[in-house]
Design an enzyme around this catalytic site. Structure first.
Site, PDB file in Angstrom:
ATOM      1  N   CYS A   1       0.866  -1.182   0.000  1.00 42.62           N
ATOM      2  CA  CYS A   1       0.000   0.000   0.000  1.00 42.62           C
ATOM      3  C   CYS A   1       0.903   1.233   0.000  1.00 42.62           C
ATOM      4  O   CYS A   1       2.069   1.151  -0.390  1.00 42.62           O
ATOM      5  CB  CYS A   1      -0.988  -0.017   1.176  1.00 42.62           C
ATOM      6  SG  CYS A   1      -0.267   0.178   2.819  1.00 42.62           S
TER       7      CYS A   1
ATOM      8  N   ARG B   1      -3.382  -0.875   5.252  1.00 39.60           N
ATOM      9  CA  ARG B   1      -3.917  -1.887   4.345  1.00 39.60           C
ATOM     10  C   ARG B   1      -2.978  -3.064   4.109  1.00 39.60           C
ATOM     11  O   ARG B   1      -3.384  -4.224   4.229  1.00 39.60           O
ATOM     12  CB  ARG B   1      -4.292  -1.242   3.006  1.00 39.60           C
ATOM     13  CG  ARG B   1      -5.407  -0.228   3.135  1.00 39.60           C
ATOM     14  CD  ARG B   1      -5.643   0.516   1.844  1.00 39.60           C
ATOM     15  NE  ARG B   1      -4.484   1.369   1.540  1.00 39.60           N
ATOM     16  CZ  ARG B   1      -4.320   2.033   0.401  1.00 39.60           C
ATOM     17  NH1 ARG B   1      -5.214   1.905  -0.572  1.00 39.60           N
ATOM     18  NH2 ARG B   1      -3.261   2.788   0.211  1.00 39.60           N
TER      19      ARG B   1
ATOM     20  N   ASP C   1      -8.314   3.510   1.402  1.00 37.89           N
ATOM     21  CA  ASP C   1      -7.333   3.835   2.433  1.00 37.89           C
ATOM     22  C   ASP C   1      -8.066   4.377   3.656  1.00 37.89           C
ATOM     23  O   ASP C   1      -8.681   5.447   3.584  1.00 37.89           O
ATOM     24  CB  ASP C   1      -6.342   4.866   1.911  1.00 37.89           C
ATOM     25  CG  ASP C   1      -5.150   5.060   2.829  1.00 37.89           C
ATOM     26  OD1 ASP C   1      -5.194   4.608   3.994  1.00 37.89           O
ATOM     27  OD2 ASP C   1      -4.170   5.675   2.377  1.00 37.89           O
TER      28      ASP C   1
END
Length: 157
Positions: free
Chosen positions: A10, A16, A125
């Site tokens: 990420c 994440r 996100d």
């Protein structure tokens, strides 16, 4: 035969990608598959930092343990990976650019291409968001991880 390597990526490697890493690791263990699962970020803002506390809490509520410290993806990581899964299209483009610049043919895909319920392919996100945003990422990762494990093991067979 060496253990297949899966790299989750990420932006900052505190939300994440460490969640996906933990979910894939757990899914592999549940399936009796020996995988080496790692995570990294495309940016350097959080290098050496632990995972986001809100992410750790959301994951723990679902029985998922997130550990480690943020790392930044590099060429050696991409070269070592059998599969790299990017959390969003920007991460994907950055990873493919690095791979192209160094002549790598590493398989790089969006994580949610393996999600049977994906309506969009980016994992949102949650950084700076509500608890629900973190919970949503955990749900996506838990649902998708077994399919990543299947894809990696099918390719190794």
């Amino acid at each position: 035969m060496t253990r297949p390597v899966v790299l989750t990526v990420c932006l900052g490697n505190i939300c994440r990608s460490p969640t996906a890493e933990a979910a894939i690791r757990d899914a592999a263990a549940a399936a009796g598959v020996d995988l080496d699962v790692r995570s990294a970020g495309t940016g350097d803002w959080h290098l050496g930092h632990p995972p986001n506390p809100k992410m750790v809490h959301a994951a723990a509520q679902r029985g998922l343990t997130i550990e480690g410290t943020a790392e930044q993806v590099d060429v050696a990581m991409l070269r070592a990976a059998d599969l790299v899964v990017a959390m969003d299209a920007t991460n994907l483009a950055d990873l493919r650019r690095i791979a192209d610049d160094h002549g790598l043919d590493t398989r790089i895909e969006l994580f949610r291409t393996f999600d049977p319920e994906a309506d969009v392919l980016d994992v949102p996100d949650p950084y700076g968001g509500s608890d629900d945003a973190f919970d949503h990422v955990v749900e996506i990762c838990l649902r998708t991880a077994p399919h990543v494990v299947t894809a990696v093991t099918a390719r190794q067979a």
